[in-house]
Design a protein around this motif. Structure first.
Motif, PDB file in Angstrom:
ATOM      1  N   ARG A  19     -21.817  32.585  -9.324  1.00 39.28           N
ATOM      2  CA  ARG A  19     -21.187  32.222  -8.065  1.00 39.28           C
ATOM      3  C   ARG A  19     -21.929  31.029  -7.450  1.00 39.28           C
ATOM      4  O   ARG A  19     -23.139  31.090  -7.216  1.00 39.28           O
ATOM      5  N   GLU A  20     -21.192  29.946  -7.184  1.00 36.89           N
ATOM      6  CA  GLU A  20     -21.742  28.745  -6.558  1.00 36.89           C
ATOM      7  C   GLU A  20     -21.051  28.548  -5.212  1.00 36.89           C
ATOM      8  O   GLU A  20     -19.837  28.363  -5.162  1.00 36.89           O
ATOM      9  N   THR A  22     -20.702  26.416  -1.590  1.00 35.26           N
ATOM     10  CA  THR A  22     -20.970  25.213  -0.815  1.00 35.26           C
ATOM     11  C   THR A  22     -21.069  25.629   0.651  1.00 35.26           C
ATOM     12  O   THR A  22     -20.155  26.276   1.182  1.00 35.26           O
ATOM     13  N   ASP A  56     -30.559  25.243  -4.806  1.00 36.94           N
ATOM     14  CA  ASP A  56     -30.456  24.078  -5.673  1.00 36.94           C
ATOM     15  C   ASP A  56     -31.254  22.956  -4.999  1.00 36.94           C
ATOM     16  O   ASP A  56     -30.849  22.452  -3.948  1.00 36.94           O
ATOM     17  N   ARG A  62     -25.967  23.855  -1.457  1.00 35.63           N
ATOM     18  CA  ARG A  62     -25.515  24.781  -2.491  1.00 35.63           C
ATOM     19  C   ARG A  62     -26.436  26.005  -2.596  1.00 35.63           C
ATOM     20  O   ARG A  62     -27.655  25.886  -2.651  1.00 35.63           O
ATOM     21  N   VAL A  64     -26.566  29.456  -5.141  1.00 35.26           N
ATOM     22  CA  VAL A  64     -26.045  29.979  -6.405  1.00 35.26           C
ATOM     23  C   VAL A  64     -26.593  31.388  -6.595  1.00 35.26           C
ATOM     24  O   VAL A  64     -27.770  31.650  -6.336  1.00 35.26           O
ATOM     25  N   ASN A 104     -15.995  29.128  -6.027  1.00 35.34           N
ATOM     26  CA  ASN A 104     -16.424  28.513  -7.281  1.00 35.34           C
ATOM     27  C   ASN A 104     -17.175  29.565  -8.088  1.00 35.34           C
ATOM     28  O   ASN A 104     -18.401  29.696  -8.000  1.00 35.34           O
ATOM     29  N   LEU A 245     -32.387  25.250 -10.584  1.00 36.78           N
ATOM     30  CA  LEU A 245     -32.334  26.231  -9.523  1.00 36.78           C
ATOM     31  C   LEU A 245     -33.726  26.787  -9.243  1.00 36.78           C
ATOM     32  O   LEU A 245     -34.524  26.977 -10.158  1.00 36.78           O
TER      33      LEU A 245
END
Length: 258
Positions: A19-20, A22, A56, A62, A64, A104, A245
């Motif tokens: 899972r990303e 924004t 990130d 971001r 993640v 995303n 990451l």
């Protein structure tokens, strides 16, 4: 006094979400504090594995993270239990206020038997209201997402297992997990996943971003790796994506074993 908490998981469940998110400006640290305090144990109580949470360093907007499930049916039930439960109800407005996009999501499964994450002995950091922001010397994870033609999935995965994975290990950075797209029907459509994607995703752990960057340079300079890349190129639908990451204090992936 706080003490590290141990995860009860060993080898991660065979259905995995990458899972990303924004986030809005300044939202990442707010979300990480909330997530690590409220959303780790409470998701795992429904039967999920919370595998890892990451900043990130190249993109401050971001966040993640990864979670795993035993099957698509247990995924459906666990997500219904969590997102229909009291903890999410209490904190969803605060969490959603940090996000611009949370759709995303790649749905994955181990590329072959034994290719999933083995989290045996991994230690979480303490459950507390705030966690320090890591610096460039903190542990790091490299994710590479290979986009491949669907009809070439088996050939690509076989070449990766037989040639690429052993070479990466010889170059000092063995793979912590190798996954391919899971094309099962989304059993919880309230949370979308990316459809029509066909990928092989790899995960490697490093002592820090300097070690990660040295490894990328070394593979780029290695004649054997360049030869493998040339053989894999016809299977690709587009260029692979790399991202570095930094695990949060409560991530399992990217942390040493206890």
């Amino acid at each position: 006094m706080s003490h590290p908490e141990m995860s009860g998981v060993g080898r991660c469940a065979p259905v995995v979400e990458l899972r990303e998110y924004t986030l809005r400006p300044g939202g990442r640290e707010k979300l990480i504090r909330l997530f690590d305090r409220e959303f780790v144990e409470t998701q795992e109580e429904t039967g999920m594995n919370v595998v890892g949470q990451f900043r990130d360093p190249d993109r401050p907007d971001r966040f993640v993270w990864l979670r795993g499930f035993e099957s698509m049916e247990t995924r459906r039930q666990a997500l219904a239990d969590f997102y229909g439960g009291p903890v999410w109800a209490a904190h969803k407005d605060e969490a959603n206020a940090t996000m611009l996009d949370s759709d995303n999501v790649l749905l994955l499964q181990p590329a072959w038997a034994g290719a999933g994450f083995d989290l045996t002995g991994r230690a979480r950091g303490p459950r507390e209201d705030s966690a320090p922001t890591p610096d460039e010397g903190s542990p790091a994870v490299l994710v590479r997402v290979h986009h491949i033609r669907q009809e070439a999935t088996e050939d690509f995965a076989t070449a990766f297992r037989d040639e690429a994975a052993p070479l990466l290990a010889r170059l000092g950075a063995p793979l912590a997990g190798i996954f391919v797209s899971n094309h099962a029907e989304n059993t919880f459509p309230r949370l979308p996943v990316r459809e029509g994607e066909n990928v092989l995703a790899t995960f490697q752990e490093f002592a820090g971003t300097d070690a990660l960057d040295r490894h990328r340079d070394a593979t780029g300079d290695d004649a054997g790796w360049r030869a493998i890349e040339t053989r894999l190129a016809p299977y690709r639908s587009r260029r692979p994506e790399d991202f570095r990451l930094l695990p949060t204090a409560r991530s399992l992936l990217g942390r040493p074993t206890a």
